[in-house]
Design a protein around this motif. Sequence first.
Motif, PDB file in Angstrom:
ATOM      1  N   ILE A  65     -42.596  20.416   1.289  1.00 54.47           N
ATOM      2  CA  ILE A  65     -43.293  20.904   2.809  1.00 54.47           C
ATOM      3  C   ILE A  65     -42.952  20.100   4.167  1.00 54.47           C
ATOM      4  CG2 ILE A  65     -45.099  22.550   3.373  1.00 54.47           C
ATOM      5  CD1 ILE A  65     -46.617  22.057   1.171  1.00 54.47           C
ATOM      6  N   GLY A  66     -42.227  20.920   4.787  1.00 59.30           N
ATOM      7  CA  GLY A  66     -41.619  20.584   5.919  1.00 59.30           C
ATOM      8  C   GLY A  66     -41.787  20.863   6.819  1.00 59.30           C
ATOM      9  N   TYR A  67     -42.561  20.429   7.579  1.00 60.81           N
ATOM     10  CA  TYR A  67     -43.853  21.035   9.164  1.00 60.81           C
ATOM     11  C   TYR A  67     -42.841  21.013  10.380  1.00 60.81           C
ATOM     12  CZ  TYR A  67     -48.135  22.315   7.024  1.00 60.81           C
ATOM     13  OH  TYR A  67     -49.275  23.141   6.590  1.00 60.81           O
ATOM     14  N   VAL A  68     -41.878  21.345  10.736  1.00 64.46           N
ATOM     15  CA  VAL A  68     -41.512  20.858  12.263  1.00 64.46           C
ATOM     16  C   VAL A  68     -41.425  22.172  13.574  1.00 64.46           C
ATOM     17  CG1 VAL A  68     -39.604  20.404  10.120  1.00 64.46           C
ATOM     18  CG2 VAL A  68     -39.418  23.080  10.918  1.00 64.46           C
ATOM     19  N   LEU A  69     -40.721  21.803  14.300  1.00 59.93           N
ATOM     20  CA  LEU A  69     -40.841  22.473  15.405  1.00 59.93           C
ATOM     21  C   LEU A  69     -41.181  23.822  15.380  1.00 59.93           C
ATOM     22  CD1 LEU A  69     -41.991  21.535  18.071  1.00 59.93           C
ATOM     23  CD2 LEU A  69     -40.034  21.622  18.827  1.00 59.93           C
ATOM     24  N   GLY A  70     -39.976  24.136  15.062  1.00 62.87           N
ATOM     25  CA  GLY A  70     -39.226  26.028  14.526  1.00 62.87           C
ATOM     26  C   GLY A  70     -40.692  26.950  13.322  1.00 62.87           C
ATOM     27  N   GLY A  71     -40.609  25.990  12.479  1.00 62.23           N
ATOM     28  CA  GLY A  71     -41.668  26.635  11.274  1.00 62.23           C
ATOM     29  C   GLY A  71     -41.526  25.974  10.347  1.00 62.23           C
ATOM     30  N   LEU A  72     -42.279  26.465   9.496  1.00 59.70           N
ATOM     31  CA  LEU A  72     -41.975  25.718   8.006  1.00 59.70           C
ATOM     32  C   LEU A  72     -40.631  25.612   7.074  1.00 59.70           C
ATOM     33  CD1 LEU A  72     -44.001  24.729   6.166  1.00 59.70           C
ATOM     34  CD2 LEU A  72     -44.406  26.987   5.319  1.00 59.70           C
ATOM     35  N   GLY A  73     -40.683  24.601   6.921  1.00 59.79           N
ATOM     36  CA  GLY A  73     -39.605  24.261   5.486  1.00 59.79           C
ATOM     37  C   GLY A  73     -39.436  24.219   3.889  1.00 59.79           C
ATOM     38  N   LEU A  74     -39.738  24.694   2.370  1.00 60.88           N
ATOM     39  CA  LEU A  74     -39.661  24.674   1.740  1.00 60.88           C
ATOM     40  C   LEU A  74     -38.868  24.163   0.522  1.00 60.88           C
ATOM     41  CD1 LEU A  74     -42.381  27.899   0.842  1.00 60.88           C
ATOM     42  CD2 LEU A  74     -43.205  25.334   2.009  1.00 60.88           C
ATOM     43  N   GLU A 134     -51.901  21.198 -15.877  1.00 57.73           N
ATOM     44  CA  GLU A 134     -52.930  21.424 -17.158  1.00 57.73           C
ATOM     45  C   GLU A 134     -51.597  22.239 -18.167  1.00 57.73           C
ATOM     46  OE1 GLU A 134     -56.249  23.006 -16.103  1.00 57.73           O
ATOM     47  OE2 GLU A 134     -57.029  21.804 -15.051  1.00 57.73           O
ATOM     48  N   ALA A 135     -50.594  23.310 -17.319  1.00 54.39           N
ATOM     49  CA  ALA A 135     -49.933  23.852 -17.786  1.00 54.39           C
ATOM     50  C   ALA A 135     -48.380  23.277 -18.673  1.00 54.39           C
ATOM     51  CB  ALA A 135     -49.426  25.113 -17.283  1.00 54.39           C
ATOM     52  N   GLY A 136     -48.923  21.862 -18.338  1.00 62.30           N
ATOM     53  CA  GLY A 136     -47.381  21.282 -19.034  1.00 62.30           C
ATOM     54  C   GLY A 136     -46.145  20.701 -17.866  1.00 62.30           C
ATOM     55  N   LEU A 137     -46.408  20.985 -17.565  1.00 60.55           N
ATOM     56  CA  LEU A 137     -45.567  20.671 -15.935  1.00 60.55           C
ATOM     57  C   LEU A 137     -45.952  19.541 -15.553  1.00 60.55           C
ATOM     58  CD1 LEU A 137     -42.838  21.426 -14.558  1.00 60.55           C
ATOM     59  CD2 LEU A 137     -43.960  22.982 -13.797  1.00 60.55           C
ATOM     60  N   ALA A 138     -44.799  18.623 -15.092  1.00 59.14           N
ATOM     61  CA  ALA A 138     -44.908  17.358 -14.566  1.00 59.14           C
ATOM     62  C   ALA A 138     -44.291  17.577 -12.419  1.00 59.14           C
ATOM     63  CB  ALA A 138     -44.319  16.068 -14.783  1.00 59.14           C
ATOM     64  N   VAL A 139     -45.107  17.953 -11.535  1.00 64.24           N
ATOM     65  CA  VAL A 139     -45.340  18.294 -10.773  1.00 64.24           C
ATOM     66  C   VAL A 139     -45.806  17.161  -9.536  1.00 64.24           C
ATOM     67  CG1 VAL A 139     -46.738  19.814 -10.204  1.00 64.24           C
ATOM     68  CG2 VAL A 139     -44.482  20.458  -8.923  1.00 64.24           C
ATOM     69  N   GLU A 140     -44.480  17.403  -8.638  1.00 65.90           N
ATOM     70  CA  GLU A 140     -44.824  15.780  -7.490  1.00 65.90           C
ATOM     71  C   GLU A 140     -44.874  16.647  -6.301  1.00 65.90           C
ATOM     72  OE1 GLU A 140     -42.938  12.770  -5.239  1.00 65.90           O
ATOM     73  OE2 GLU A 140     -42.252  13.336  -6.832  1.00 65.90           O
ATOM     74  N   LYS A 141     -45.521  16.814  -5.234  1.00 66.96           N
ATOM     75  CA  LYS A 141     -46.101  17.458  -3.989  1.00 66.96           C
ATOM     76  C   LYS A 141     -45.301  15.889  -2.800  1.00 66.96           C
ATOM     77  CE  LYS A 141     -49.309  19.342  -0.941  1.00 66.96           C
ATOM     78  NZ  LYS A 141     -50.879  19.139  -0.485  1.00 66.96           N
ATOM     79  N   VAL A 142     -44.668  16.092  -1.710  1.00 65.33           N
ATOM     80  CA  VAL A 142     -44.379  15.960  -1.006  1.00 65.33           C
ATOM     81  C   VAL A 142     -44.016  16.779   0.440  1.00 65.33           C
ATOM     82  CG1 VAL A 142     -42.907  14.266   0.068  1.00 65.33           C
ATOM     83  CG2 VAL A 142     -42.349  14.446  -2.265  1.00 65.33           C
ATOM     84  N   VAL A 143     -45.222  15.513   1.909  1.00 65.89           N
ATOM     85  CA  VAL A 143     -45.648  16.909   2.869  1.00 65.89           C
ATOM     86  C   VAL A 143     -44.723  15.678   3.903  1.00 65.89           C
ATOM     87  CG1 VAL A 143     -47.458  17.959   4.321  1.00 65.89           C
ATOM     88  CG2 VAL A 143     -48.257  18.253   1.759  1.00 65.89           C
ATOM     89  N   THR A 144     -43.901  16.939   5.090  1.00 62.81           N
ATOM     90  CA  THR A 144     -43.555  16.177   5.761  1.00 62.81           C
ATOM     91  C   THR A 144     -44.199  16.481   7.139  1.00 62.81           C
ATOM     92  OG1 THR A 144     -41.738  17.256   5.521  1.00 62.81           O
ATOM     93  CG2 THR A 144     -41.484  14.842   4.705  1.00 62.81           C
ATOM     94  N   GLY A 145     -43.837  15.749   8.874  1.00 66.03           N
ATOM     95  CA  GLY A 145     -44.314  16.802   9.457  1.00 66.03           C
ATOM     96  C   GLY A 145     -46.017  16.419   9.656  1.00 66.03           C
ATOM     97  N   ALA A 146     -46.169  17.045  11.028  1.00 67.52           N
ATOM     98  CA  ALA A 146     -47.816  17.341  11.409  1.00 67.52           C
ATOM     99  C   ALA A 146     -48.245  18.265  10.820  1.00 67.52           C
ATOM    100  CB  ALA A 146     -47.033  17.309  13.282  1.00 67.52           C
ATOM    101  N   VAL A 147     -48.877  18.816  10.110  1.00 65.76           N
ATOM    102  CA  VAL A 147     -49.395  19.513   9.098  1.00 65.76           C
ATOM    103  C   VAL A 147     -50.620  20.016  10.532  1.00 65.76           C
ATOM    104  CG1 VAL A 147     -51.521  20.368   7.116  1.00 65.76           C
ATOM    105  CG2 VAL A 147     -49.807  18.591   6.851  1.00 65.76           C
ATOM    106  N   ARG A 148     -49.869  21.415  10.176  1.00 70.51           N
ATOM    107  CA  ARG A 148     -50.633  22.573  11.687  1.00 70.51           C
ATOM    108  C   ARG A 148     -51.584  23.038  10.839  1.00 70.51           C
ATOM    109  NH1 ARG A 148     -45.064  22.463  12.582  1.00 70.51           N
ATOM    110  NH2 ARG A 148     -44.269  24.196  12.897  1.00 70.51           N
ATOM    111  N   GLU A 149     -52.482  24.564  11.176  1.00 68.96           N
ATOM    112  CA  GLU A 149     -52.393  25.299  10.753  1.00 68.96           C
ATOM    113  C   GLU A 149     -50.836  26.531  11.255  1.00 68.96           C
ATOM    114  OE1 GLU A 149     -56.108  29.320  11.582  1.00 68.96           O
ATOM    115  OE2 GLU A 149     -55.983  27.021  11.979  1.00 68.96           O
TER     116      GLU A 149
END
Length: 454
Positions: free
Chosen positions: A382-391, A334-349
Amino acid sequence: MTETTHTQPMPPEQPDGAFEPYKPRSPEFRAALDALGRLRQDLFHDAFAYRPLPPLSADSRFVRRFPGRLREYAVWAPHLVVAAAGGVALLAAATDSPRGEFTALLSGLFALAPVLLTLARPVAAFWLSLVAAWVGNLLGSGWGDWPWASGNFISHLVVLTVVAVRTRPRTAAWMWAITALYGFLAVSAFGGGHYSDNVGPMTVVSAIVLLTVSVRQIRREAEETVTAQQTETAQERSKRTLLEERTTIARELHDVVAHHMSVVAIQAEAAPYRVENPPPELEKAFVTIRENAVAALTELRRVLGVVRAEDYEAPDAPQPTLADLDALLANVREAGLAVEKVVTGAVRELPQGVELSAYRIVQETLSNTLRHAPGASARVEIGYVLGGLGLRIVNGAPPRPALLKPSPGAGHGITGMRERVSMLNGEMTAAPTSEGGYEVTVFLPVAARTEGDA
């Protein structure tokens, strides 16, 4: 009414028991003593101390102008200049001497010696220059200028200049005063047989030279002082920024820690009721756990009170997590920035502290994009990997970078992100891209949960 008693200092006692009458010193007398003390310190104390003129730094702008091997010789440029000036004084003294070759050579050496001595013992060179001026007149004719022959005139000016450059402005002032006094006494006492004197030209020219050198030194010292103060201010500002960011992170993590401690206290209180006829030792252990959890919560609130700013208000909503990232991206669009979100890996808490830090890093990076690259597009990976979270948050180049104006900001963004990553023992890189954009990559390690932890 208040009475004030003035205590008169006791005069010094004489050996025979009598007291010497007290004589207060006037401000003029004290000023004269201070002036004599400074004169002694500048021109008499360690006058013959060995203080060699150091070569130029290899990183100086003058030396960097020379190519390759010439830089090894360029560092000795000040020494060559002084030696050349001494050579000019030697030639002038030798040419001006009418009493034969030996006398001409001797006069030239007396003009050259003080100049060369400035390279090793600058204050001693000044006194030698006055002696050399007197000797030069004895070796010269009575038809020349008094009290400085032509070669000694040049020599003394060079000595005054080099010594003033190598010492401080106060020493230059003393040298000028002694030079003027020497000239006045020489003309008054021994100048009767000479047709002209050059005390006036020496006084005026030396004053101009020494004033120029002193002003340059004062300006350089002022610049060094300002640079040191700016460096110290920048360091203090950096430390303050770091402390502010750590305080902000501590306030945000308070809610996360308080939530976990509250859960521990509630579960410890409810656990005995889930077991039929629990042993007294177990009940006592759960009571101790609850008491410790409540005490920890109390101390945590006190710590928060210490790091809380005066205008700080506790948030009404819970701290955000990655589940709230879609709402953040919607506001950014809404502020004017075209942003795309990509999630890889198994999403977990993930642990709440990790999710909060990841959310804040994405939020700060997108805010920087809005401020510094308006009109550019962004991509959040956003990447959910075995050892942590990648951004990985990357934005493209702004469409019209020439029209961008400096955007006001606290300048704490990168610092705050690095502090969050460092707190979680993660890794972070932030650098411009080859296309003209900016890229931030983060990895936050997360320990794998076992079945017993679930």
